[in-house]
Scaffold this motif. Structure first.
Motif, PDB file in Angstrom:
ATOM      1  N   LEU A 195      -4.424 -17.170  26.662  1.00  0.00           N
ATOM      2  CA  LEU A 195      -3.272 -17.363  27.550  1.00  0.00           C
ATOM      3  C   LEU A 195      -3.170 -18.809  28.026  1.00  0.00           C
ATOM      4  CD1 LEU A 195      -3.503 -14.099  29.690  1.00  0.00           C
ATOM      5  CD2 LEU A 195      -2.001 -14.560  27.740  1.00  0.00           C
ATOM      6  N   ALA A 196      -4.303 -19.429  28.233  1.00  0.00           N
ATOM      7  CA  ALA A 196      -4.282 -20.821  28.697  1.00  0.00           C
ATOM      8  C   ALA A 196      -4.077 -21.808  27.575  1.00  0.00           C
ATOM      9  CB  ALA A 196      -5.585 -21.144  29.432  1.00  0.00           C
ATOM     10  N   GLY A 197      -4.190 -21.371  26.331  1.00  0.00           N
ATOM     11  CA  GLY A 197      -3.970 -22.256  25.203  1.00  0.00           C
ATOM     12  C   GLY A 197      -5.147 -23.111  24.851  1.00  0.00           C
ATOM     13  N   THR A 198      -6.354 -22.763  25.329  1.00  0.00           N
ATOM     14  CA  THR A 198      -7.544 -23.569  25.028  1.00  0.00           C
ATOM     15  C   THR A 198      -8.262 -23.109  23.771  1.00  0.00           C
ATOM     16  OG1 THR A 198      -8.850 -22.139  26.514  1.00  0.00           O
ATOM     17  CG2 THR A 198      -7.872 -24.131  27.461  1.00  0.00           C
ATOM     18  N   SER A 241       4.262 -28.626  17.122  1.00  0.00           N
ATOM     19  CA  SER A 241       2.818 -28.908  17.265  1.00  0.00           C
ATOM     20  C   SER A 241       2.357 -28.824  18.715  1.00  0.00           C
ATOM     21  CB  SER A 241       2.513 -30.303  16.714  1.00  0.00           C
ATOM     22  OG  SER A 241       3.227 -31.292  17.435  1.00  0.00           O
ATOM     23  N   VAL A 242       3.144 -28.142  19.565  1.00  0.00           N
ATOM     24  CA  VAL A 242       2.814 -28.076  20.988  1.00  0.00           C
ATOM     25  C   VAL A 242       2.561 -26.625  21.371  1.00  0.00           C
ATOM     26  CG1 VAL A 242       3.590 -28.612  23.326  1.00  0.00           C
ATOM     27  CG2 VAL A 242       4.242 -30.111  21.427  1.00  0.00           C
ATOM     28  N   ARG A 243       1.427 -26.374  22.026  1.00  0.00           N
ATOM     29  CA  ARG A 243       1.109 -25.036  22.536  1.00  0.00           C
ATOM     30  C   ARG A 243       1.822 -24.851  23.881  1.00  0.00           C
ATOM     31  NH1 ARG A 243      -3.483 -21.927  21.465  1.00  0.00           N
ATOM     32  NH2 ARG A 243      -3.246 -19.837  22.383  1.00  0.00           N
ATOM     33  N   ILE A 259       8.268 -32.009  25.228  1.00  0.00           N
ATOM     34  CA  ILE A 259       7.501 -30.851  25.687  1.00  0.00           C
ATOM     35  C   ILE A 259       6.102 -31.328  26.026  1.00  0.00           C
ATOM     36  CG2 ILE A 259       6.679 -28.546  25.134  1.00  0.00           C
ATOM     37  CD1 ILE A 259       8.898 -28.278  23.100  1.00  0.00           C
ATOM     38  N   ASP A 260       5.754 -31.221  27.314  1.00  0.00           N
ATOM     39  CA  ASP A 260       4.440 -31.668  27.806  1.00  0.00           C
ATOM     40  C   ASP A 260       4.125 -33.095  27.366  1.00  0.00           C
ATOM     41  OD1 ASP A 260       4.006 -29.311  29.113  1.00  0.00           O
ATOM     42  OD2 ASP A 260       2.774 -28.425  27.546  1.00  0.00           O
ATOM     43  N   GLN A 314      -4.274 -26.644  24.070  1.00  0.00           N
ATOM     44  CA  GLN A 314      -4.035 -27.400  25.288  1.00  0.00           C
ATOM     45  C   GLN A 314      -5.388 -27.772  25.899  1.00  0.00           C
ATOM     46  OE1 GLN A 314      -1.561 -28.635  26.980  1.00  0.00           O
ATOM     47  NE2 GLN A 314       0.327 -27.696  26.191  1.00  0.00           N
ATOM     48  N   GLU A 315      -5.462 -28.938  26.451  1.00  0.00           N
ATOM     49  CA  GLU A 315      -6.698 -29.383  27.092  1.00  0.00           C
ATOM     50  C   GLU A 315      -6.876 -28.687  28.433  1.00  0.00           C
ATOM     51  OE1 GLU A 315      -8.804 -33.539  28.631  1.00  0.00           O
ATOM     52  OE2 GLU A 315      -6.810 -33.535  27.691  1.00  0.00           O
ATOM     53  N   ALA A 316      -8.048 -28.122  28.636  1.00  0.00           N
ATOM     54  CA  ALA A 316      -8.331 -27.462  29.911  1.00  0.00           C
ATOM     55  C   ALA A 316      -8.546 -28.509  30.991  1.00  0.00           C
ATOM     56  CB  ALA A 316      -9.563 -26.567  29.775  1.00  0.00           C
ATOM     57  N   LYS A 317      -7.792 -28.434  32.044  1.00  0.00           N
ATOM     58  CA  LYS A 317      -7.880 -29.396  33.139  1.00  0.00           C
ATOM     59  C   LYS A 317      -8.509 -28.730  34.353  1.00  0.00           C
ATOM     60  CE  LYS A 317      -3.763 -31.940  31.643  1.00  0.00           C
ATOM     61  NZ  LYS A 317      -2.411 -32.422  32.028  1.00  0.00           N
TER      62      LYS A 317
END
Length: 327
Positions: A195-198, A241-243, A259-260, A314-317
């Protein structure tokens, strides 16, 4: 003895004196007749008993008192002659003269303004009502498909509830609660990673392609598409190419969309993991995403796939302010 006897005149059989030679000194002779005075001319008598001359005398007196006022009377008598000399207008000419130039009063302007405001309000209300009831003119087949989609969503929520209740029961009945808790924690971490895209994900779903040759599809249309997919049960979404995750942002960019922070140009290719039987009908409902994009002159294609791979991450922040409630 002689007596003077006047002979009786001769009479006619009806007793009248017979005509005879005229005698001098008699009353019926021309010499004995008296001249009659000349008769005055007869004056016309009106119905009220006054003669025309008696009525004209006061007028003569008034004319004598006023002096030069008869000239004014002459002008009054000339007015009918001028009216008679004026050209007679036809019905169409009178109608045109009455309509143009328009004679508008202040009250008429106020009433016209109020009617215009009332009509504008009614038009806005009718338009908003028709926009809010897009499904009113849908076909029976579309309504049945939408109802099935709602039933599927309800079924998914029911299954999720049962699964959570089963996990609770396992935790309560397990002899080794610590080991069971660890397994569930790992499983939960994987789910949250998807769900978070990691982490990457794969599964059944759909491929959605939006070809926008005129660059008329803006960021709000793509955001509506993502929201519709999430509402239909999408678990993982990737655009080019974007989650796409919960905090993904979209903004308009010249020739494409950002996008992001990454520039994405058409065609826009969506990889969506979820139940295909729910995702595809959600996009094709009347007034839905597909029809909205086609109004923007974009070409939309949707295909079902049994295996979709979403590998963009996506990078986990680390949050700056949020902390666990147990700390």
């Amino acid at each position: 003895m002689a007596t003077d006897e006047t002979p009786e005149p001769e009479r006619t059989p009806d007793g009248r004196p017979a005509p005879g030679p005229a005698r001098e000194g008699r009353a019926d002779s021309p010499a004995g007749r008296q001249p009659m005075p000349p008769e005055s001319p007869r004056r016309p008598v009106r119905a009220d008993g006054h003669t025309a001359e008696a009525e004209s005398e006061p007028r003569k007196n008034e004319a004598g008192q006023k002096g030069a006022e008869p000239a004014v009377g002459a002008g009054v008598d000339a007015a009918p002659d001028e009216e008679a000399a004026a050209p007679q207008l036809t019905g169409r000419q009178r109608l045109r003269a009455g309509l143009w130039p328009p004679r508008v009063s202040r009250a008429q302007l106020i009433v016209a303004l109020l009617l215009f405001i009332l009509g504008l309000g009614l038009a806005i209300q009718v338009r908003s009502t028709s926009d809010s009831s897009a499904l009113r003119g849908a076909r029976q087949e579309d309504l049945v498909r939408i109802l099935d989609e709602l039933d599927n969503r309800s079924q998914r929520l029911t299954d999720e509830q049962r699964r959570l209740e089963g996990q609770k029961t396992e935790l309560e009945n397990s002899s080794d609660q610590a080991e069971e808790a660890r397994k569930q924690t790992v499983e939960k971490e994987q789910q949250l990673g998807v769900l978070a895209g990691t982490v990457a994900a794969q599964g059944p779903g759909i491929n959605l392609t939006i070809d926008d040759p005129h660059h008329s599809v803006e960021a709000d249309k793509l955001l509506d598409t993502i929201q519709e997919l999430r509402a239909a049960g999408a678990e993982a979404i990737q655009v080019n190419s974007v989650r796409v995750v919960a905090n993904t942002s979209l903004s308009d960019l010249r020739g494409g969309v950002e996008i992001d922070g990454k520039n994405v140009t058409p065609p826009y290719r969506f990889k969506v993991i979820g139940k295909p039987e729910d995702l595809e009908p959600a996009l094709n409902i009347p007034g839905g995403v597909v029809q909205t994009l086609e109004k923007e002159q974009a070409k939309v294609s949707v295909t079902r796939e049994q295996k979709i791979i979403v590998d963009a991450l996506q990078e986990a922040k680390r949050p700056d302010y949020a902390r666990l409630s147990s700390q």
